[in-house]
Design a protein around this motif. Structure first.
Motif, short mmCIF file in Angstrom:
data_model
loop_
_atom_site.label_atom_id
_atom_site.label_comp_id
_atom_site.label_asym_id
_atom_site.label_seq_id
_atom_site.Cartn_x
_atom_site.Cartn_y
_atom_site.Cartn_z
N SER A 18 0.81 -1.21 0.00
CA SER A 18 0.00 0.00 0.00
C SER A 18 0.85 1.27 0.00
O SER A 18 0.33 2.34 0.28
CB SER A 18 -0.93 0.01 1.22
OG SER A 18 -0.14 0.03 2.40
N ALA A 19 2.12 1.17 -0.30
CA ALA A 19 2.99 2.34 -0.31
C ALA A 19 2.65 3.24 -1.48
O ALA A 19 2.29 2.79 -2.55
CB ALA A 19 4.44 1.90 -0.39
N GLY A 20 2.74 4.52 -1.26
CA GLY A 20 2.46 5.48 -2.32
C GLY A 20 1.00 5.87 -2.33
O GLY A 20 0.18 5.37 -1.57
N SER A 21 0.68 6.80 -3.18
CA SER A 21 -0.71 7.25 -3.27
C SER A 21 -1.26 6.92 -4.65
O SER A 21 -0.51 6.72 -5.60
CB SER A 21 -0.78 8.75 -3.03
OG SER A 21 -0.08 9.44 -4.05
N TYR A 22 -2.57 6.93 -4.74
CA TYR A 22 -3.20 6.62 -6.01
C TYR A 22 -3.25 7.88 -6.87
O TYR A 22 -3.67 8.93 -6.42
CB TYR A 22 -4.62 6.10 -5.80
CG TYR A 22 -5.33 5.84 -7.10
CD1 TYR A 22 -5.03 4.72 -7.85
CD2 TYR A 22 -6.27 6.74 -7.59
CE1 TYR A 22 -5.66 4.49 -9.06
CE2 TYR A 22 -6.91 6.51 -8.79
CZ TYR A 22 -6.60 5.39 -9.53
OH TYR A 22 -7.22 5.17 -10.73
N SER A 23 -2.80 7.77 -8.06
CA SER A 23 -2.95 8.87 -9.02
C SER A 23 -3.51 8.27 -10.30
O SER A 23 -3.24 7.12 -10.63
CB SER A 23 -1.61 9.54 -9.29
OG SER A 23 -0.71 8.61 -9.87
N GLU A 24 -4.28 9.06 -11.02
CA GLU A 24 -4.89 8.53 -12.23
C GLU A 24 -3.82 8.22 -13.27
O GLU A 24 -2.87 8.97 -13.43
CB GLU A 24 -5.88 9.56 -12.80
CG GLU A 24 -7.10 9.75 -11.94
CD GLU A 24 -8.17 10.55 -12.66
OE1 GLU A 24 -8.24 10.48 -13.89
OE2 GLU A 24 -8.92 11.24 -11.96
N PRO A 25 -3.98 7.11 -13.95
CA PRO A 25 -2.97 6.75 -14.96
C PRO A 25 -3.01 7.72 -16.14
O PRO A 25 -4.07 8.22 -16.51
CB PRO A 25 -3.39 5.34 -15.39
CG PRO A 25 -4.83 5.25 -15.06
CD PRO A 25 -5.04 6.13 -13.86
N ILE A 26 -1.85 7.98 -16.69
CA ILE A 26 -1.75 8.86 -17.85
C ILE A 26 -1.86 7.98 -19.10
O ILE A 26 -1.01 7.13 -19.34
CB ILE A 26 -0.43 9.64 -17.84
CG1 ILE A 26 -0.35 10.49 -16.58
CG2 ILE A 26 -0.28 10.46 -19.10
CD1 ILE A 26 0.99 11.16 -16.39
N ILE A 27 -2.92 8.20 -19.85
CA ILE A 27 -3.14 7.41 -21.06
C ILE A 27 -2.92 8.33 -22.26
O ILE A 27 -3.62 9.32 -22.42
CB ILE A 27 -4.56 6.83 -21.08
CG1 ILE A 27 -4.77 5.94 -19.86
CG2 ILE A 27 -4.81 6.06 -22.37
CD1 ILE A 27 -6.19 5.47 -19.71
N GLU A 28 -1.96 7.96 -23.09
CA GLU A 28 -1.67 8.77 -24.26
C GLU A 28 -2.66 8.44 -25.37
O GLU A 28 -3.06 7.29 -25.54
CB GLU A 28 -0.25 8.50 -24.74
CG GLU A 28 0.81 8.95 -23.75
CD GLU A 28 2.21 8.72 -24.27
OE1 GLU A 28 2.36 8.50 -25.49
OE2 GLU A 28 3.14 8.77 -23.47
N ALA A 29 -3.04 9.45 -26.11
CA ALA A 29 -3.97 9.25 -27.22
C ALA A 29 -3.27 8.48 -28.34
O ALA A 29 -2.08 8.70 -28.60
CB ALA A 29 -4.46 10.59 -27.75
N PRO A 30 -3.98 7.56 -28.99
CA PRO A 30 -3.33 6.81 -30.08
C PRO A 30 -3.06 7.71 -31.29
O PRO A 30 -3.82 8.63 -31.56
CB PRO A 30 -4.37 5.74 -30.43
CG PRO A 30 -5.67 6.32 -29.98
CD PRO A 30 -5.36 7.15 -28.78
N VAL A 31 -1.97 7.43 -31.97
CA VAL A 31 -1.60 8.20 -33.15
C VAL A 31 -2.28 7.57 -34.35
O VAL A 31 -2.12 6.38 -34.62
CB VAL A 31 -0.07 8.21 -33.35
CG1 VAL A 31 0.31 8.94 -34.61
CG2 VAL A 31 0.60 8.83 -32.14
N ILE A 32 -3.08 8.38 -35.06
CA ILE A 32 -3.79 7.88 -36.24
C ILE A 32 -3.15 8.49 -37.47
O ILE A 32 -3.09 9.70 -37.62
CB ILE A 32 -5.29 8.24 -36.18
CG1 ILE A 32 -5.91 7.62 -34.93
CG2 ILE A 32 -6.00 7.80 -37.44
CD1 ILE A 32 -7.34 8.04 -34.69
N VAL A 33 -2.66 7.64 -38.37
CA VAL A 33 -2.03 8.09 -39.59
C VAL A 33 -2.98 7.77 -40.74
O VAL A 33 -3.30 6.61 -40.98
CB VAL A 33 -0.67 7.40 -39.82
CG1 VAL A 33 -0.06 7.84 -41.13
CG2 VAL A 33 0.25 7.69 -38.65
N GLU A 34 -3.42 8.81 -41.44
CA GLU A 34 -4.33 8.61 -42.55
C GLU A 34 -3.51 8.48 -43.82
O GLU A 34 -2.72 9.35 -44.16
CB GLU A 34 -5.29 9.79 -42.66
CG GLU A 34 -6.34 9.62 -43.73
CD GLU A 34 -7.33 10.76 -43.75
OE1 GLU A 34 -7.93 10.97 -44.80
OE2 GLU A 34 -7.49 11.43 -42.72
#
Length: 62
Positions: A18-34
């Protein structure tokens, strides 16, 4: 003595879990190549060709 060792081992395991605190995960946006269209004629060339066919059909009808 066994109980003291077991209790201290469980306390250490619980503290490290239980060490540390909860922080929201950083989710990177997917790269879309057209990709470009696979047509051999560009949009302007196809329109020009279609117009030329229309003019040829009008001339041939007269």
């Amino acid at each position: 003595m066994k109980k003291v060792v077991l209790a201290s081992a469980l306390a250490l395991a619980a503290a490290s879990a239980s060490a540390g605190s909860y922080s929201e995960p950083i989710i990177e946006a997917p790269v879309i190549v057209e990709e470009a269209a696979g047509s051999s004629l560009g949009g302007g060339a196809a329109l020009l060709l279609l117009g030329a066919l229309a003019v040829a059909a009008i001339v041939a009808a007269d």
